[in-house]
Design a protein around this motif. Structure first.
Motif, PDB file in Angstrom:
ATOM      1  N   TYR A  96       0.921  -1.279  -0.034  1.00  0.00           N
ATOM      2  CA  TYR A  96       0.127  -0.069  -0.121  1.00  0.00           C
ATOM      3  C   TYR A  96       0.928   1.174  -0.064  1.00  0.00           C
ATOM      4  CZ  TYR A  96      -3.915  -3.040   1.219  1.00  0.00           C
ATOM      5  OH  TYR A  96      -4.889  -3.965   1.181  1.00  0.00           O
ATOM      6  N   GLN A  97       0.495   2.438  -0.730  1.00  0.00           N
ATOM      7  CA  GLN A  97       0.889   3.632  -0.688  1.00  0.00           C
ATOM      8  C   GLN A  97       0.324   4.150   0.572  1.00  0.00           C
ATOM      9  OE1 GLN A  97       1.692   7.424  -3.440  1.00  0.00           O
ATOM     10  NE2 GLN A  97      -0.529   7.084  -2.902  1.00  0.00           N
ATOM     11  N   VAL A  98       0.658   4.593   1.489  1.00  0.00           N
ATOM     12  CA  VAL A  98       0.417   5.145   2.816  1.00  0.00           C
ATOM     13  C   VAL A  98       0.537   6.594   2.836  1.00  0.00           C
ATOM     14  CG1 VAL A  98       0.411   4.908   5.462  1.00  0.00           C
ATOM     15  CG2 VAL A  98       0.865   3.006   3.788  1.00  0.00           C
ATOM     16  N   LEU A 130      -4.503  14.561  -1.386  1.00  0.00           N
ATOM     17  CA  LEU A 130      -4.935  13.534  -2.269  1.00  0.00           C
ATOM     18  C   LEU A 130      -4.813  14.181  -3.756  1.00  0.00           C
ATOM     19  CD1 LEU A 130      -7.638  11.657  -0.740  1.00  0.00           C
ATOM     20  CD2 LEU A 130      -5.199  11.043  -0.360  1.00  0.00           C
ATOM     21  N   ASP A 131      -5.372  15.252  -3.838  1.00  0.00           N
ATOM     22  CA  ASP A 131      -5.498  15.870  -5.406  1.00  0.00           C
ATOM     23  C   ASP A 131      -3.693  16.189  -5.608  1.00  0.00           C
ATOM     24  OD1 ASP A 131      -7.991  15.863  -5.247  1.00  0.00           O
ATOM     25  OD2 ASP A 131      -8.467  17.882  -4.674  1.00  0.00           O
ATOM     26  N   LYS A 132      -3.137  16.644  -4.862  1.00  0.00           N
ATOM     27  CA  LYS A 132      -1.856  16.939  -5.044  1.00  0.00           C
ATOM     28  C   LYS A 132      -0.792  15.756  -5.502  1.00  0.00           C
ATOM     29  CE  LYS A 132       2.590  18.875  -3.408  1.00  0.00           C
ATOM     30  NZ  LYS A 132       3.231  19.612  -2.059  1.00  0.00           N
ATOM     31  N   THR A 138      -8.811   6.055  -2.315  1.00  0.00           N
ATOM     32  CA  THR A 138      -8.072   5.467  -1.103  1.00  0.00           C
ATOM     33  C   THR A 138      -9.004   4.721  -0.220  1.00  0.00           C
ATOM     34  OG1 THR A 138      -6.419   6.163   0.390  1.00  0.00           O
ATOM     35  CG2 THR A 138      -8.406   7.687   0.071  1.00  0.00           C
ATOM     36  N   ILE A 139      -8.235   3.796   0.778  1.00  0.00           N
ATOM     37  CA  ILE A 139      -9.037   3.666   1.907  1.00  0.00           C
ATOM     38  C   ILE A 139      -8.820   4.480   2.867  1.00  0.00           C
ATOM     39  CG2 ILE A 139      -8.768   1.898   3.813  1.00  0.00           C
ATOM     40  CD1 ILE A 139      -7.794  -0.400   1.505  1.00  0.00           C
ATOM     41  N   TYR A 157     -16.778  13.180   0.287  1.00  0.00           N
ATOM     42  CA  TYR A 157     -15.882  12.711  -0.980  1.00  0.00           C
ATOM     43  C   TYR A 157     -16.178  11.163  -0.928  1.00  0.00           C
ATOM     44  CZ  TYR A 157     -14.034  17.153  -0.014  1.00  0.00           C
ATOM     45  OH  TYR A 157     -13.780  18.460   0.205  1.00  0.00           O
ATOM     46  N   PRO A 158     -17.539  10.604  -0.947  1.00  0.00           N
ATOM     47  CA  PRO A 158     -17.797   9.302  -1.191  1.00  0.00           C
ATOM     48  C   PRO A 158     -17.105   8.443  -2.328  1.00  0.00           C
ATOM     49  CG  PRO A 158     -19.928  10.561  -1.860  1.00  0.00           C
ATOM     50  CD  PRO A 158     -18.786  11.491  -1.216  1.00  0.00           C
ATOM     51  N   GLU A 159     -16.895   9.337  -3.341  1.00  0.00           N
ATOM     52  CA  GLU A 159     -16.457   8.720  -4.734  1.00  0.00           C
ATOM     53  C   GLU A 159     -14.788   8.556  -4.674  1.00  0.00           C
ATOM     54  OE1 GLU A 159     -15.656  13.031  -4.756  1.00  0.00           O
ATOM     55  OE2 GLU A 159     -17.381  11.905  -4.519  1.00  0.00           O
ATOM     56  N   THR A 160     -14.389   8.942  -3.657  1.00  0.00           N
ATOM     57  CA  THR A 160     -13.005   9.191  -3.386  1.00  0.00           C
ATOM     58  C   THR A 160     -12.700   7.913  -2.387  1.00  0.00           C
ATOM     59  OG1 THR A 160     -12.634  11.404  -3.677  1.00  0.00           O
ATOM     60  CG2 THR A 160     -10.834  10.102  -2.482  1.00  0.00           C
ATOM     61  N   VAL A 161     -13.567   7.575  -1.386  1.00  0.00           N
ATOM     62  CA  VAL A 161     -13.207   6.537  -0.267  1.00  0.00           C
ATOM     63  C   VAL A 161     -13.831   5.046  -0.738  1.00  0.00           C
ATOM     64  CG1 VAL A 161     -13.795   5.837   1.787  1.00  0.00           C
ATOM     65  CG2 VAL A 161     -13.559   8.563   1.307  1.00  0.00           C
ATOM     66  N   GLU A 162     -12.709   4.215  -0.993  1.00  0.00           N
ATOM     67  CA  GLU A 162     -12.681   2.790  -1.285  1.00  0.00           C
ATOM     68  C   GLU A 162     -13.443   2.171  -0.279  1.00  0.00           C
ATOM     69  OE1 GLU A 162     -10.330  -1.150  -2.673  1.00  0.00           O
ATOM     70  OE2 GLU A 162      -9.387   0.908  -2.787  1.00  0.00           O
TER      71      GLU A 162
END
Length: 335
Positions: A96-98, A130-132, A138-139, A157-162
């Protein structure tokens, strides 16, 4: 009788020596922890908010062999990103990228002079990182106050959260229903009185249910070191503002709107509750009942699961890492 007195004197002397030894490791820490080294390289994102110039710190831990997924770790009220070191290493080892932010007002990030804190504001600032990094999915794992930030972030941001992971989050109950209101000024005056002894006492009783280990002391020293610095009043002011945010902006009424798969990791000895000491004694006993709150929250969040960790308090990832990381890795890796 004399033997009992002798034992008591020896025990008292031993305790006193231990306290002094812990205090001896204390050193003054500047407002943005520039003289405190984090476990991983620190980057900053600069932006303006509420007419304040904000510098928000974050760490990114890259895996040697990536699995294509990211996980963002959100710290609690009395902490910063540094306490995620062991968790970040274990997650990176799994590919994972943390991503580890310090929220505005915390750790190495800016302590604004004038700021109206809200969980929406913190979530929006976190999204900038996250945008940068060009992270679109992401989790999200939030501990303590970070659980409230993570909840608001997920709703915004539901579309961003896995997936969402809540580790002993505060805010599973509405504190203002049970705790008498306290003004920001009173929070501030209370924060100004903090020192090593008061901070340790609070953590001992609220986080660890009276059971202390030496490795917890460094997290006390991070806060107590601030109290030795000339700029501590500004740190204390921001801390008072974030206490007011936690008290006045509950997220527990919106748990039923979370749509992503969610894992609750709840240490069963935890009894943390903001403003608990302000409540009448009969009410105080009902606050921070994490065994009940965990089950109640699981029932509210669709597609959620609950892992109850007995004999563990407010910080599972610090108190018993192996028992914490096993369900986290299982959940994160589920298709």
């Amino acid at each position: 009788m004399k033997i009992k007195i002798l034992f008591f004197v020896i025990a008292l002397a031993t305790f006193s020596q231990a306290v002094h030894a812990q205090k001896d490791t204390l050193r003054s820490l500047d407002m943005n922890l520039e003289n405190y080294q984090y476990p991983f390289p620190v980057s900053f994102i600069e932006f303006e908010s509420q007419a304040e110039k904000i510098s928000m710190a974050y760490m990114v831990v890259q895996p040697e062999k990536g699995n294509g997924k990211s996980i963002m770790l959100l710290h609690g009220k009395n902490f910063n990103g540094a306490y995620w070191e062991q968790t970040a290493k274990a997650l990176a080892d799994q590919g994972y990228q943390v991503i580890i932010p310090d929220q505005i007002g915390f750790g190495k990030s800016t302590k604004p002079l004038h700021f109206q804190y809200s969980f929406q504001e913190l979530a929006a600032a976190t999204k900038r990182i996250l945008d940068k990094l060009n992270v679109n999915k992401t989790i999200v794992l939030g501990h303590s106050m970070g659980g409230m930030v993570a909840t608001r972030f997920t709703l915004m941001y539901p579309e961003t959260v896995e997936k969402l992971v809540l580790e002993n989050p505060i805010g599973l109950e509405d504190y203002k229903v049970k705790v008498p209101y306290q003004s920001v000024d009173k929070w501030y005056m209370s924060e100004l009185k903090n020192d090593f002894t008061s901070i340790k006492s609070y953590q001992l009783n609220s986080y660890y249910d009276g059971k202390w280990k030496d490795n917890y002391t460094k997290w006390v020293n991070l806060l107590a070191g601030w109290t030795l610095n000339k700029d501590y009043p500004r740190v204390a002011w921001n801390s008072a503002l974030t206490y007011d945010m936690i008290y006045s902006q509950p997220v527990c009424y919106e748990f039923n709107q979370i749509k992503v798969p969610t894992l609750l990791i709840i240490g069963q000895r935890d009894r943390s509750a903001v403003g608990k000491n302000l409540a009448p004694e009969d009410v105080r006993k009902t606050l921070g009942n994490y065994p009940a709150l965990g089950r109640q929250t699981k029932a509210l969040i669709p597609n959620s699961e609950l892992v109850e960790l007995d004999k563990i308090g407010h910080l599972p990832h610090i108190e018993d890492f192996d028992r914490f990381i096993a369900p986290l890795l299982r959940f994160a890796g589920k298709p």
